[in-house]
Design an enzyme around this catalytic site. Structure first.
Site, PDB file in Angstrom:
ATOM      1  N   ASP A 117      31.286  36.121  -1.303  1.00 28.36           N
ATOM      2  CA  ASP A 117      30.270  35.198  -0.793  1.00 28.36           C
ATOM      3  C   ASP A 117      29.120  35.986  -0.154  1.00 28.36           C
ATOM      4  OD1 ASP A 117      28.651  33.296   0.322  1.00 28.36           O
ATOM      5  OD2 ASP A 117      30.241  32.267   1.427  1.00 28.36           O
ATOM      6  N   HIS A 130      24.348  34.568   5.189  1.00 30.06           N
ATOM      7  CA  HIS A 130      25.419  35.268   5.907  1.00 30.06           C
ATOM      8  C   HIS A 130      25.106  36.747   6.175  1.00 30.06           C
ATOM      9  CE1 HIS A 130      27.666  31.695   5.237  1.00 30.06           C
ATOM     10  NE2 HIS A 130      27.780  31.881   3.946  1.00 30.06           N
ATOM     11  N   ILE A 187      24.686  33.700   9.792  1.00 32.22           N
ATOM     12  CA  ILE A 187      25.874  33.007  10.308  1.00 32.22           C
ATOM     13  C   ILE A 187      27.102  33.461   9.524  1.00 32.22           C
ATOM     14  CG2 ILE A 187      24.516  31.013  11.077  1.00 32.22           C
ATOM     15  CD1 ILE A 187      25.695  29.449   8.685  1.00 32.22           C
ATOM     16  N   GLY A 206      31.868  30.223   6.800  1.00 32.05           N
ATOM     17  CA  GLY A 206      32.817  29.261   7.383  1.00 32.05           C
ATOM     18  C   GLY A 206      34.255  29.574   6.996  1.00 32.05           C
TER      19      GLY A 206
END
Lengths: 128, 145
Positions: free
Chosen positions: A29, A34, A49, A52
């Site tokens: 990912d 990110h 960030i 998740g």
């Protein structure tokens, strides 16, 4: 290890500065939100960030550390309710709410260092 | 522009993923999980599994090969810059071991159009080389408008 209703367990994880990059490499990912703080700012997230699913993996680890056998985790679900950013500390508390037919239901609270819930509706099921 | 709800039910070609021991270890370290079930060959040999196993959430590593075609689907045309992960469900059946060959299928299970965002859910199901269920998952993404 026997699992009983009302049992509580905890754990925590520090999100070090480069965690999203390690996670990108291992998971594939590489979404720029990110790994690129500038891009994160541009799309209104205030910076890069954490993925998740990395936060969810931290949460699953607290459950499997508690059971001692990763194969006993049968289900986990969550809503990603607030961004996790680098240098955050994530704390997890699990609470066994029900044990039936060899299966325990666990509700989890997952918060950052400010007490904000970064995951909500977090539920797991383990072999009791 | 909203995501067209006509894509509910759309399926994507199956993908087969070969599980490697070193990939399991790389993933375990990336999630800061140093459980010897994942990293210690000697411990793993003596464990009830007789070998290294993958963390349960490794399911998202082979699952990613089915999420990528959804993200790059030109027909669906998701605005990736505005997309964030909204919700996740994972269910685990058989444990995953090095050498497993895991085949995953995917379909769009739901699309919701709201005023300020769209929500799209993708349902995955994975089986191993013995035909046994390994995991299933529902990945829900939110696309801000």
């Amino acid at each position: 290890m026997a699992v009983d209703k009302g049992q509580i367990f905890t754990g925590s994880e520090k999100v070090d500065k480069y965690r999203a990059i390690y996670y990108a490499g291992a998971s594939g990912d590489y979404n720029p939100i990110h790994i690129d703080p500038e891009f994160g700012k541009m799309v209104g997230l205030g910076g890069a960030i954490l993925q998740g699913l990395c936060t969810l993996a931290f949460t699953a680890k607290v459950v499997t550390d508690w059971t001692g056998d990763p194969g006993r985790l049968k289900k986990i679900k969550c809503r990603f309710s607030a961004p996790v950013i680098m240098e955050d500390t994530i704390s997890v508390q699990g609470n066994v709410t029900d044990v039936q037919a060899g299966r325990a239901k666990v509700e989890l609270k997952v918060v950052n260092q400010a007490g904000a819930e970064v995951l909500q509706k977090v539920e797991a099921e383990v072999d009791a | 522009m909203s995501i067209d709800t006509k894509f509910i039910g759309k399926t994507y070609p199956a993908h087969t993923y070969e599980v490697g021991k070193e990939k399991i270890k790389e993933y375990a370290k990336a999630i800061k999980n140093h459980d010897p079930h994942y990293l210690d060959d000697d411990f793993a040999k003596k464990s009830k599994y007789g070998t290294i196993i993958a963390p349960p959430t490794f399911a998202v590593v082979f699952g990613a090969h089915l999420i990528e075609p959804v993200f790059t689907d030109k027909e669906l045309n998701l605005n990736m810059a505005m997309l964030v992960h909204g919700e996740q469900e994972l269910e685990f059946f058989e444990v995953v071991k090095p050498g497993d060959s895991i085949t995953t299928t995917a379909k769009i299970s739901d699309i919701k159009n709201k005023e300020k965002l769209d929500v799209i859910s993708v349902q995955l199901h994975s089986k191993n080389q013995h035909g046994k269920d390994v995991s299933s998952g529902i990945y829900t993404f939110v696309v801000r408008k």
